[in-house]
Design an enzyme around this catalytic site. Structure first.
Site, PDB file in Angstrom:
ATOM      1  CG  HIS A 359     -18.695  39.665  10.550  1.00 16.85           C
ATOM      2  ND1 HIS A 359     -18.983  40.318   9.366  1.00 16.85           N
ATOM      3  CD2 HIS A 359     -19.505  40.222  11.478  1.00 16.85           C
ATOM      4  CE1 HIS A 359     -19.905  41.231   9.582  1.00 16.85           C
ATOM      5  NE2 HIS A 359     -20.248  41.194  10.865  1.00 16.85           N
ATOM      6  CE  LYS A 540      -7.457  39.494  -0.275  1.00 17.15           C
ATOM      7  NZ  LYS A 540      -8.904  39.371  -0.214  1.00 17.15           N
ATOM      8  NE  ARG A 541      -4.870  43.236   9.770  1.00 16.48           N
ATOM      9  CZ  ARG A 541      -5.131  43.676  11.000  1.00 16.48           C
ATOM     10  NH1 ARG A 541      -5.891  44.748  11.166  1.00 16.48           N
ATOM     11  NH2 ARG A 541      -4.621  43.093  12.049  1.00 16.48           N
ATOM     12  CE  LYS A 546      -7.947  38.325   5.306  1.00 15.13           C
ATOM     13  NZ  LYS A 546      -9.296  38.569   4.743  1.00 15.13           N
ATOM     14  CB  THR A 648     -16.233  43.720   1.456  1.00 15.20           C
ATOM     15  OG1 THR A 648     -15.165  43.922   2.389  1.00 15.20           O
ATOM     16  CG2 THR A 648     -17.449  43.182   2.192  1.00 15.20           C
ATOM     17  CE  LYS A 652     -14.850  47.679  -0.095  1.00 11.22           C
ATOM     18  NZ  LYS A 652     -14.038  47.553   1.147  1.00 11.22           N
TER      19      LYS A 652
END
Ligand code: 26V
Length: 807
Positions: A359, A540-541, A546, A648, A652
């Protein structure tokens, strides 16, 4: 012949449902309806629903036994489940009936749903994926068990103090957990430390410490209750309850020591998904889960079979990242030391049983355990790891000298997982290529075909049907029922995107979700948002890769433009952020603080108030995601290319009709291919370009010097415009962008800004926006976790679904 209709079995009259709820209220909770609190009602309804799960659960288990089916075991240190009550109600087809019945009893179902604490036994994407996969295994009829740890405290709760993240322990088991069945009789001893004895070739590990793992089972019900599986979470208990001798001598604290020691094992989830730390307790947790699971698996196999050489015919074990990768050595140990098998046979069985999902490529997250720690906590396993490594070296004499499971006094868990598995998979097409090229190039060459791709997916039951009832009703009205477990059918919506009536309804559903969110945001943050504004969401985290920072810098740039030209015409936006930082991750925590500092200044600015708002509701979790995602217009998926394995959340949002602004990273690549390039706002460097860009010494500085807006923004932050009480607060952060900027915020900034202007232009044409949004929903069926699970079943587990997809 009439087809057996399991839904009919679940059908329930409202009278029966009411009677069941009242019976539980009275006999399980011991409460009179007139005195029952919300909590009591929630318990009564939950037990009533749990009762309904039992029949399909038993039926599935009986069938698996009767047909002697192969079972899948999903080993994961994390299951980020969220709330269970409404998910169970939706999958059992009882949501509306419960709503009615409770309404008549004067109880609000939605309040009751909100009263349930999230089961937050995970950090982020990896844990949530495990939860979606459990639900999909139950939906497609894959006989399976999830194995995890029953953490007493899940992921910490986040609040902000002066804009800074403050962590508090999470306490989901403070109230009763109505979904689990305790199995005190299912208990295994788990050893640590000690020494290894070798008596004429008969090797035995004599642990120096032991604890007991006991099972707690939660049934996982699939769509329409046609199948149910078990999530078995292990709790740690002491082998001996307490030291009576010490107690009698009055030494009460010391008497309770064994108990305290054991329970720390399942006390708390590690909250850092950024860096691997090499802590002894973490290694013990990983072995605790893995050993309990494997002992349980072998026990179940031996209940009906004798010959352990046949294990792989009936057992597939999936390792969710390397966290349970001690499974290789542990299975070999159990087979050799406890069941008298020879090493080569045991290894061969192990390889056929195990598979490993990777992952992350982030080097600091790859697990490596110091050999001295492994050798002290798990001495027998350390020996077996050495055996596996030398077996591999012997078997592949052309293995390069720098390759090995044990190198530089460390055990590399990725290499261990690779060598002990028959399949290794990445989680998106791009990620899988990078796993082959950058993580395991040599092992991939020695074992061609072992690395395969299984692009992630999300369950449409929770993430569309349950979270977005407005859009779900429209979908069902438009294409009929059955899309929930046959998500490819969403493409039937495409025939309607030219229909103005359909697009209006699509827009109206989104608008209704946004209106609900406005009220909630006001409550949570005090921020007033206009539901007509574009809702631009990044949840998100918090990680540097990111690039929440790039989003924020761009927001500041927009704010600056509006202030400079207040007579301009701007598309109103609400910028929504959500997410937690690992408690020790300083850079991420600075980003959180900066978002809050900027939000305070911007939200108070009378000049920009009609155009720009920033909201950062604290404590982002699964249940908050369910509120935010259906209300989003724009989905921010802007990681530095090559860094996000899949994502993910991106799936969504698009499924719920948000348009994506994103890089060619992770599953974004495949999402864009599926929804169409014209329905996706692409920008930024590719993974290859990013790698090359980094080799250019001055990449950040030259990008900043070429971008006046970026220069202005960095200067405002550096001067303390958003932290006047401490002008230097963001000195390090700004310095880092100028001088290092590993994640290429500066290099992608202008491209990102340009893409945001395209977003504005489209939002100003509501009908076009709605059409493109609808096409996203219509074309996202591929990203159902049912598709992903069927891929694992076919390519890795060799298991056939027990349910006929047509039935
Ligand atoms: C890593 C570590 C490092 C050691 C200490 C504890 C710990 C706990 C969790 C993790 C997980 C990091 C990997 C992860 O969450 N990957 C995410 O997996 C998602 C599902 O495949 C994927 O969508 C995300 O892109 C990826 O970041």
């Amino acid at each position: 012949m009439t087809k057996h209709d399991p839904v009919a079995d679940l059908a329930l009259s409202s009278e029966t449902l009411e009677a069941e709820i009242l019976r539980h209220l009275k006999f399980t909770l011991g409460k009179d309806p007139s005195h029952a609190a919300l909590y009591d009602w929630r318990m009564a309804v939950s037990y009533t629903l749990r009762d309904r799960v039992v029949a399909p659960w038993f039926a599935a288990t009986r069938r698996t036994w009767a047909e002697d089916r192969k079972r899948v075991y999903y080993l994961s240190m994390e299951f980020l489940i969220g709330r269970i009550l409404q998910d169970a109600a939706v999958n059992l087809g009882l949501n509306d009936l419960i709503d009615d019945v409770l309404g008549r009893l004067g109880v609000s179902f939605s309040e009751l749903v909100e009263d349930e604490p999230d089961a937050a036994l995970g950090n982020g994407g990896l844990g949530r994926l495990a939860a979606c996969y459990m639900e999909s295994m139950a939906t497609v009829g894959c006989p399976g068990y999830g194995y995890g740890i029953r953490y007493e405290h899940g992921l910490f709760r986040q609040r902000f103090e002066g804009g800074r993240q403050v962590e508090a322990p999470e306490d989901w088991l403070n109230t009763r957990n109505p979904w689990e069945f305790d199995r005190p009789e299912v208990a295994y001893e788990i050893g640590f430390k000690g020494h290894v004895e070798d008596r004429e070739g008969r090797v035995r590990w004599i642990p120096g410490e032991t604890v007991v793992a006991t099972a707690h089972d939660t049934p996982v019900i699939g769509w329409r209750g046609r199948w149910a599986n078990t999530l078995r979470l292990w709790g740690a208990k002491p082998t001996t309850l307490f030291d009576l001798g010490r107690f009698n001598r009055g030494d009460y604290a010391a008497a309770a020591e064994p108990e305290a020691l054991a329970r720390t094992l399942s006390r708390v989830l590690y909250p850092d998904d950024t860096t691997y730390q090499g802590k002894e307790l973490r290694l013990k947790q990983e072995f605790f889960l893995t050993s309990a699971a494997l002992q349980d698996i072998i026990r179940r196999f031996l209940d009906t079979h004798k010959d352990l050489t046949k294990l792989a015919d009936l057992v597939a074990v999936q390792m969710n990242d390397t966290h349970p990768a001690i499974a290789g050595p542990e299975l070999i140990r159990l087979l050799c030391d406890e069941h008298a098998m020879d090493f080569d046979t045991a290894l061969s069985i192990t390889q056929r049983v195990l598979a490993y999902t990777n992952h992350t490529l982030m080097p600091e997250a790859l697990e490596r355990w110091a050999t001295y720690l492994m050798g002290s906590v798990l001495p027998r396993h350390m020996q077996i790891i050495e055996h596996i490594d030398s077996w591999h070296r012997r078997t592949f004499p052309n293995r390069p000298h720098w390759v090995g499971i044990v190198k530089h006094h460390e055990v590399r868990m990725g290499d261990l997982a690779f060598v002990t598995s028959h399949k290794v998979n990445g989680v998106s097409a791009l990620h899988t290529d990078l796993v082959k090229e950058t993580l395991f190039p040599e092992l991939n060459a020695l074992h061609p075909g072992r690395i395969i791709n299984q692009t992630n997916g999300v369950t449409p039951r929770r993430w569309l049907r349950m979270a977005n009832p407005a859009l779900s009703s429209l979908i069902t009205e438009t294409i009929g029922e059955g899309w929930e477990d046959d998500a490819d059918r969403l493409t039937e919506l495409e025939a309607h995107v030219a229909d103005a009536g359909f697009l209006d309804a699509f827009g109206a559903a989104k608008r209704a979700n946004k209106e609900r969110l406005v009220a909630w945001l006001k409550d949570e943050t005090g921020v007033s948002a206009d539901p007509a504004a574009m809702f631009d969401v990044q949840v998100k985290r918090i990680h540097e890769y990111k690039r929440q920072l790039m989003n924020l810098l761009q927001t500041v740039a927009d704010w600056h433009v509006m202030r400079e030209a207040p007579n301009g015409n701007y598309v109103p936006r609400v910028k929504i952020f959500g997410g937690k930082a690992a408690p020790g991750y300083y850079a991420a925590k600075q980003i959180i603080r900066l978002i809050n500092d900027v939000a305070r200044v911007v939200n108070e600015d009378p000049v920009t108030r009609d155009w720009l708002k920033i909201a950062y509701p604290p404590n982002y979790n699964v249940s908050k995601a369910e509120k935010l995602i259906p209300a989003a217009d724009l989905s921010e998926q802007i990681s530095t290319a090559g860094k996000e394995a899949s994502g993910t959340g991106n799936m969504k949002f698009a499924l719920n009709g948000a348009l994506t602004i994103g890089t060619l990273d992770g599953a974004n690549v495949e999402i864009r291919e599926r929804v169409g390039a014209e329905n996706f706002f692409l920008f930024g460097l590719t993974a290859e370009e990013a790698a090359r860009r980094r080799e250019f010494q001055d990449h950040a500085r030259s990008a900043i010097l070429a971008s006046q807006p970026l220069q202005d923004v960095l200067q405002m932050i550096a001067e303390g415009r958003f932290s006047p009480e401490e002008p230097n607060r963001y000195h390090d952060l700004v310095h880092n962008i100028w001088n290092s900027d590993y994640f290429l915020v500066a290099s992608d900034f202008d491209a990102y800004s340009a893409a945001q202007r395209e977003v504005d232009a489209l939002y100003a044409r509501p009908a076009d926006w709605a059409r493109r949004a609808a096409l996203n929903t219509a074309r996202m069926g591929f990203f159902s976790s049912d598709r992903a699970i069927r891929g694992y079943m076919k390519d890795i587990w060799s298991v056939k679904p027990a349910l006929d997809p047509e039935a």
